[in-house]
Enzyme design. Sequence first.
Site, PDB file in Angstrom:
ATOM      1  N   HIS A 140      10.605  85.264  15.946  1.00  0.00           N
ATOM      2  CA  HIS A 140       9.877  84.969  17.181  1.00  0.00           C
ATOM      3  C   HIS A 140       8.694  84.044  16.887  1.00  0.00           C
ATOM      4  O   HIS A 140       8.489  83.037  17.573  1.00  0.00           O
ATOM      5  CB  HIS A 140       9.393  86.294  17.799  1.00  0.00           C
ATOM      6  CG  HIS A 140       8.475  86.141  18.957  1.00  0.00           C
ATOM      7  ND1 HIS A 140       8.854  86.362  20.267  1.00  0.00           N
ATOM      8  CD2 HIS A 140       7.163  85.796  19.034  1.00  0.00           C
ATOM      9  CE1 HIS A 140       7.829  86.156  21.071  1.00  0.00           C
ATOM     10  NE2 HIS A 140       6.789  85.812  20.342  1.00  0.00           N
ATOM     11  N   GLU A 141       7.922  84.372  15.859  1.00  0.00           N
ATOM     12  CA  GLU A 141       6.748  83.564  15.532  1.00  0.00           C
ATOM     13  C   GLU A 141       7.141  82.186  15.014  1.00  0.00           C
ATOM     14  O   GLU A 141       6.495  81.181  15.345  1.00  0.00           O
ATOM     15  CB  GLU A 141       5.875  84.295  14.508  1.00  0.00           C
ATOM     16  CG  GLU A 141       5.280  85.597  14.997  1.00  0.00           C
ATOM     17  CD  GLU A 141       4.475  85.443  16.274  1.00  0.00           C
ATOM     18  OE1 GLU A 141       3.851  84.370  16.461  1.00  0.00           O
ATOM     19  OE2 GLU A 141       4.474  86.374  17.095  1.00  0.00           O
ATOM     20  N   HIS A 144       7.858  79.681  17.725  1.00  0.00           N
ATOM     21  CA  HIS A 144       6.664  79.045  18.300  1.00  0.00           C
ATOM     22  C   HIS A 144       6.318  77.777  17.523  1.00  0.00           C
ATOM     23  O   HIS A 144       5.931  76.757  18.107  1.00  0.00           O
ATOM     24  CB  HIS A 144       5.474  80.006  18.267  1.00  0.00           C
ATOM     25  CG  HIS A 144       5.512  81.082  19.306  1.00  0.00           C
ATOM     26  ND1 HIS A 144       5.800  80.833  20.630  1.00  0.00           N
ATOM     27  CD2 HIS A 144       5.273  82.412  19.223  1.00  0.00           C
ATOM     28  CE1 HIS A 144       5.740  81.956  21.312  1.00  0.00           C
ATOM     29  NE2 HIS A 144       5.426  82.929  20.489  1.00  0.00           N
ATOM     30  N   GLU A 216       6.674  83.058  25.634  1.00  0.00           N
ATOM     31  CA  GLU A 216       7.012  84.301  24.943  1.00  0.00           C
ATOM     32  C   GLU A 216       8.470  84.674  25.190  1.00  0.00           C
ATOM     33  O   GLU A 216       9.170  85.119  24.268  1.00  0.00           O
ATOM     34  CB  GLU A 216       6.081  85.429  25.394  1.00  0.00           C
ATOM     35  CG  GLU A 216       4.630  85.260  24.978  1.00  0.00           C
ATOM     36  CD  GLU A 216       4.473  85.106  23.481  1.00  0.00           C
ATOM     37  OE1 GLU A 216       5.266  85.711  22.721  1.00  0.00           O
ATOM     38  OE2 GLU A 216       3.564  84.371  23.045  1.00  0.00           O
TER      39      GLU A 216
END
Length: 308
Positions: A140-141, A144, A216
């Site tokens: 997930h990070e 980004h 997100e």
Amino acid sequence: MRSRFEPDRQLTARMVVTMFLLGLVYVAFIAALIVLLKSVVLVVIIAAALLGVQFWYSDRIALYAMHGRLVTPEEQPRLHGVIDRLCATADMPKPRVAVSDMDLPNAFATGRNADNAVVCVTTGLMRRLETEELEGVLAHELSHVAHRDVAVITIASFLGVIAGLVVRFAFYSQLFGGRDQRDQNTAVVFMAVMTVSALVYAISFLLIRALSRYRELAADRAAARLTGKPSVLASALTKVSGDIARIPTRDLRTAQAFNAFFFTPALGPGTTVAHLFSTHPTLERRIEALADISARLGEAGGEPHAGA
């Protein structure tokens, strides 16, 4: 930078629109600053200096505020191992790796681009999650970083910060200024500047929230498709959100300034208004989106969709 994280055109479009709208607001805001300080040169120097500090040193500021430190593979072999595997799968440069000695279970990515990115994980998160769950959070990070939305959020947040500073500057200048300044015209000018600054802060606040909530969901979606394990990411979300609600309020307040960058927001129980204006979608919304992805992956035979 191109990676195997699936491109998200909707996220790109939202980032462009957000930056365009904030740019328009910024032009009006600079005009208000010039009225307040009566110096074009001073305004440009201050604005450029503050933007430069936030853009070029955002990673150091975030790590310092969250008590993070860079760690080597020898210090954190599990963490580095997971990130190494994910970066190899995503075909992207490996970011620097940091650990924050906090019980708050969370993670964040920061940095102006992929070459200067940092992924930071708290010791509280590593202690609570299984390796597969940690992998989902880190994917997930990393998404980004791959989508470049960390830099956009950093720049977008700058306007709100400056607006808040100007409101305080105008208030204290009016409050503690000499009597010769407190004539009717001066009071009107200061009131106008404070009104414009408050309006700028409100607009940037809402635009950032709208972009942040979508990014997100986009990061959840990209992580689920890269790992092929949306249910594991959902498990990590549920576990982390539940544990954050039990963190002391004092510790949550310390971390809330960085909610826009966190994996999940540092919000305690019963904060209805805070959740309404949160930088993240609700836990239920994120779990529902991951369930949809899980169903689609199941229909496709369970193969991860890494994208181009």
